[in-house]
Motif scaffolding. Structure first.
Motif, PDB file in Angstrom:
ATOM      1  N   THR A 146       0.837  -1.202   0.000  1.00 57.52           N
ATOM      2  CA  THR A 146       0.000   0.000   0.000  1.00 57.52           C
ATOM      3  C   THR A 146       0.872   1.254   0.000  1.00 57.52           C
ATOM      4  O   THR A 146       0.609   2.206  -0.731  1.00 57.52           O
ATOM      5  CB  THR A 146      -0.939   0.004   1.228  1.00 57.52           C
ATOM      6  OG1 THR A 146      -1.803  -1.127   1.151  1.00 57.52           O
ATOM      7  CG2 THR A 146      -1.760   1.265   1.305  1.00 57.52           C
ATOM      8  N   ALA A 147       1.916   1.230   0.822  1.00 56.87           N
ATOM      9  CA  ALA A 147       2.820   2.387   0.906  1.00 56.87           C
ATOM     10  C   ALA A 147       3.541   2.622  -0.425  1.00 56.87           C
ATOM     11  O   ALA A 147       3.656   3.761  -0.887  1.00 56.87           O
ATOM     12  CB  ALA A 147       3.828   2.179   2.031  1.00 56.87           C
TER      13      ALA A 147
ATOM     14  N   ARG B 117       2.553   1.611  -3.429  1.00 55.69           N
ATOM     15  CA  ARG B 117       1.563   2.033  -4.427  1.00 55.69           C
ATOM     16  C   ARG B 117       1.233   3.514  -4.256  1.00 55.69           C
ATOM     17  O   ARG B 117       1.138   4.261  -5.228  1.00 55.69           O
ATOM     18  CB  ARG B 117       0.310   1.166  -4.286  1.00 55.69           C
ATOM     19  CG  ARG B 117      -0.750   1.435  -5.319  1.00 55.69           C
ATOM     20  CD  ARG B 117      -1.906   0.455  -5.117  1.00 55.69           C
ATOM     21  NE  ARG B 117      -3.059   0.795  -5.892  1.00 55.69           N
ATOM     22  CZ  ARG B 117      -3.393   0.244  -7.052  1.00 55.69           C
ATOM     23  NH1 ARG B 117      -2.629  -0.701  -7.563  1.00 55.69           N
ATOM     24  NH2 ARG B 117      -4.468   0.609  -7.689  1.00 55.69           N
ATOM     25  N   GLY B 118       1.079   3.956  -3.001  1.00 54.98           N
ATOM     26  CA  GLY B 118       0.807   5.367  -2.731  1.00 54.98           C
ATOM     27  C   GLY B 118       1.949   6.262  -3.182  1.00 54.98           C
ATOM     28  O   GLY B 118       1.731   7.336  -3.743  1.00 54.98           O
TER      29      GLY B 118
ATOM     30  N   ARG C  93       1.812   6.565  -6.925  1.00 51.09           N
ATOM     31  CA  ARG C  93       0.721   7.467  -7.318  1.00 51.09           C
ATOM     32  C   ARG C  93       1.096   8.926  -7.113  1.00 51.09           C
ATOM     33  O   ARG C  93       0.886   9.764  -7.983  1.00 51.09           O
ATOM     34  CB  ARG C  93      -0.552   7.176  -6.505  1.00 51.09           C
ATOM     35  CG  ARG C  93      -1.400   6.082  -7.027  1.00 51.09           C
ATOM     36  CD  ARG C  93      -2.771   5.978  -6.359  1.00 51.09           C
ATOM     37  NE  ARG C  93      -2.775   6.120  -4.913  1.00 51.09           N
ATOM     38  CZ  ARG C  93      -2.965   7.270  -4.265  1.00 51.09           C
ATOM     39  NH1 ARG C  93      -3.172   8.364  -4.913  1.00 51.09           N
ATOM     40  NH2 ARG C  93      -2.958   7.302  -2.950  1.00 51.09           N
ATOM     41  N   ARG C  94       1.672   9.224  -5.956  1.00 54.13           N
ATOM     42  CA  ARG C  94       2.053  10.626  -5.669  1.00 54.13           C
ATOM     43  C   ARG C  94       3.142  11.118  -6.615  1.00 54.13           C
ATOM     44  O   ARG C  94       3.084  12.230  -7.121  1.00 54.13           O
ATOM     45  CB  ARG C  94       2.513  10.764  -4.223  1.00 54.13           C
ATOM     46  CG  ARG C  94       1.372  10.796  -3.227  1.00 54.13           C
ATOM     47  CD  ARG C  94       1.843  11.127  -1.823  1.00 54.13           C
ATOM     48  NE  ARG C  94       2.809  10.177  -1.294  1.00 54.13           N
ATOM     49  CZ  ARG C  94       2.503   8.997  -0.759  1.00 54.13           C
ATOM     50  NH1 ARG C  94       1.246   8.622  -0.675  1.00 54.13           N
ATOM     51  NH2 ARG C  94       3.434   8.196  -0.301  1.00 54.13           N
TER      52      ARG C  94
ATOM     53  N   SER D 189      -6.705   6.841  -3.850  1.00 54.38           N
ATOM     54  CA  SER D 189      -6.692   7.144  -2.423  1.00 54.38           C
ATOM     55  C   SER D 189      -5.952   6.051  -1.662  1.00 54.38           C
ATOM     56  O   SER D 189      -5.772   4.939  -2.166  1.00 54.38           O
ATOM     57  CB  SER D 189      -8.131   7.242  -1.894  1.00 54.38           C
ATOM     58  OG  SER D 189      -8.741   5.959  -1.922  1.00 54.38           O
ATOM     59  N   CYS D 190      -5.588   6.369  -0.452  1.00 57.07           N
ATOM     60  CA  CYS D 190      -4.898   5.407   0.407  1.00 57.07           C
ATOM     61  C   CYS D 190      -5.821   4.214   0.687  1.00 57.07           C
ATOM     62  O   CYS D 190      -5.383   3.074   0.705  1.00 57.07           O
ATOM     63  CB  CYS D 190      -4.473   6.086   1.705  1.00 57.07           C
ATOM     64  SG  CYS D 190      -3.538   5.012   2.788  1.00 57.07           S
ATOM     65  N   CYS D 191      -7.096   4.491   0.886  1.00 55.19           N
ATOM     66  CA  CYS D 191      -8.066   3.425   1.150  1.00 55.19           C
ATOM     67  C   CYS D 191      -8.154   2.465  -0.037  1.00 55.19           C
ATOM     68  O   CYS D 191      -8.154   1.242   0.139  1.00 55.19           O
ATOM     69  CB  CYS D 191      -9.428   4.045   1.459  1.00 55.19           C
ATOM     70  SG  CYS D 191     -10.681   2.817   1.869  1.00 55.19           S
TER      71      CYS D 191
ATOM     72  N   ASP E  69      -5.860   1.996  -2.318  1.00 51.51           N
ATOM     73  CA  ASP E  69      -4.576   1.300  -2.392  1.00 51.51           C
ATOM     74  C   ASP E  69      -4.547   0.126  -1.424  1.00 51.51           C
ATOM     75  O   ASP E  69      -4.109  -0.970  -1.758  1.00 51.51           O
ATOM     76  CB  ASP E  69      -3.414   2.246  -2.075  1.00 51.51           C
ATOM     77  CG  ASP E  69      -3.226   3.316  -3.126  1.00 51.51           C
ATOM     78  OD1 ASP E  69      -3.752   3.160  -4.245  1.00 51.51           O
ATOM     79  OD2 ASP E  69      -2.559   4.328  -2.813  1.00 51.51           O
ATOM     80  N   CYS E  70      -5.029   0.366  -0.201  1.00 53.59           N
ATOM     81  CA  CYS E  70      -5.035  -0.667   0.836  1.00 53.59           C
ATOM     82  C   CYS E  70      -5.936  -1.831   0.436  1.00 53.59           C
ATOM     83  O   CYS E  70      -5.547  -2.992   0.540  1.00 53.59           O
ATOM     84  CB  CYS E  70      -5.474  -0.075   2.166  1.00 53.59           C
ATOM     85  SG  CYS E  70      -5.394  -1.256   3.520  1.00 53.59           S
TER      86      CYS E  70
ATOM     87  N   THR F 155      -2.095  -5.657  -7.900  1.00 52.41           N
ATOM     88  CA  THR F 155      -1.420  -4.414  -7.534  1.00 52.41           C
ATOM     89  C   THR F 155      -0.011  -4.376  -8.105  1.00 52.41           C
ATOM     90  O   THR F 155       0.406  -3.369  -8.676  1.00 52.41           O
ATOM     91  CB  THR F 155      -1.365  -4.268  -5.999  1.00 52.41           C
ATOM     92  OG1 THR F 155      -2.693  -4.318  -5.498  1.00 52.41           O
ATOM     93  CG2 THR F 155      -0.702  -2.994  -5.578  1.00 52.41           C
TER      94      THR F 155
END
Length: 81
Positions: free
Chosen positions: A15-16, A18-19, A22-23, A30-32, A34-35, A45
Protein backbone atom coordinates in the motif's frame (compact mmCIF):
# COMPACT_ATOMS: atom_id res chain seq x y z
CA UNK A 1 10.84 -14.96 6.72
CA UNK A 2 10.04 -11.61 8.26
CA UNK A 3 7.46 -10.81 10.92
CA UNK A 4 5.51 -8.79 8.35
CA UNK A 5 5.08 -11.87 6.13
CA UNK A 6 4.27 -14.15 9.05
CA UNK A 7 1.50 -11.81 10.18
CA UNK A 8 0.24 -11.36 6.62
CA UNK A 9 0.91 -7.62 6.66
CA UNK A 10 2.77 -7.42 3.37
CA UNK A 11 -0.21 -5.51 1.99
CA UNK A 12 0.77 -2.56 4.23
CA UNK A 13 4.15 -2.31 2.54
CA UNK A 14 2.56 -2.71 -0.87
CA UNK A 15 0.00 0.00 0.00
CA UNK A 16 2.82 2.39 0.91
CA UNK A 17 4.71 1.67 -2.33
CA UNK A 18 1.56 2.03 -4.43
CA UNK A 19 0.81 5.37 -2.73
CA UNK A 20 4.35 6.59 -3.36
CA UNK A 21 4.09 5.68 -7.06
CA UNK A 22 0.72 7.47 -7.32
CA UNK A 23 2.05 10.63 -5.67
CA UNK A 24 5.26 10.69 -7.69
CA UNK A 25 3.46 10.42 -11.03
CA UNK A 26 0.26 12.30 -10.17
CA UNK A 27 -2.02 9.28 -10.50
CA UNK A 28 -5.53 9.64 -9.04
CA UNK A 29 -6.58 7.39 -6.18
CA UNK A 30 -6.69 7.14 -2.42
CA UNK A 31 -4.90 5.41 0.41
CA UNK A 32 -8.07 3.42 1.15
CA UNK A 33 -8.29 2.16 -2.44
CA UNK A 34 -4.58 1.30 -2.39
CA UNK A 35 -5.03 -0.67 0.84
CA UNK A 36 -8.07 -2.59 -0.43
CA UNK A 37 -6.43 -3.41 -3.75
CA UNK A 38 -3.25 -4.56 -2.02
CA UNK A 39 -5.12 -6.64 0.55
CA UNK A 40 -7.53 -8.41 -1.77
CA UNK A 41 -5.38 -8.76 -4.90
CA UNK A 42 -1.70 -8.20 -4.24
CA UNK A 43 -0.74 -9.74 -7.55
CA UNK A 44 -3.02 -7.31 -9.42
CA UNK A 45 -1.42 -4.41 -7.53
CA UNK A 46 2.08 -5.55 -8.48
CA UNK A 47 1.12 -5.96 -12.15
CA UNK A 48 -0.58 -2.54 -12.25
CA UNK A 49 2.44 -0.80 -10.72
CA UNK A 50 4.84 -2.63 -13.04
CA UNK A 51 2.80 -1.76 -16.13
CA UNK A 52 2.56 1.88 -15.05
CA UNK A 53 6.31 2.17 -14.51
CA UNK A 54 7.19 0.34 -17.73
CA UNK A 55 4.78 2.58 -19.63
CA UNK A 56 6.58 5.61 -18.23
CA UNK A 57 9.99 4.16 -19.21
CA UNK A 58 11.19 4.13 -15.60
CA UNK A 59 14.55 2.33 -15.57
CA UNK A 60 14.62 -1.05 -13.88
CA UNK A 61 16.75 -1.67 -10.84
CA UNK A 62 20.19 -3.01 -11.57
CA UNK A 63 19.84 -6.74 -11.03
CA UNK A 64 23.33 -8.08 -10.61
CA UNK A 65 23.69 -11.82 -10.49
CA UNK A 66 26.34 -13.07 -8.13
CA UNK A 67 28.06 -16.20 -9.32
CA UNK A 68 29.73 -18.29 -6.66
CA UNK A 69 33.11 -19.70 -7.50
CA UNK A 70 33.33 -23.45 -7.73
CA UNK A 71 34.76 -24.60 -4.46
CA UNK A 72 35.61 -28.12 -3.42
CA UNK A 73 33.09 -29.82 -1.14
CA UNK A 74 33.70 -29.52 2.56
CA UNK A 75 35.64 -32.44 4.00
CA UNK A 76 35.38 -33.46 7.61
CA UNK A 77 38.80 -33.55 9.24
CA UNK A 78 39.89 -36.98 10.39
CA UNK A 79 40.25 -37.53 14.11
CA UNK A 80 43.84 -37.82 15.23
CA UNK A 81 44.75 -40.72 17.46
Amino acid sequence: MSLVSVLGLGCLYQTAVRGAVRRKYGIEGSCCADCCTSMFCGTCTTIQMTNELVGRNVPKLDQKVVHMQNSPPYQVPMAQS
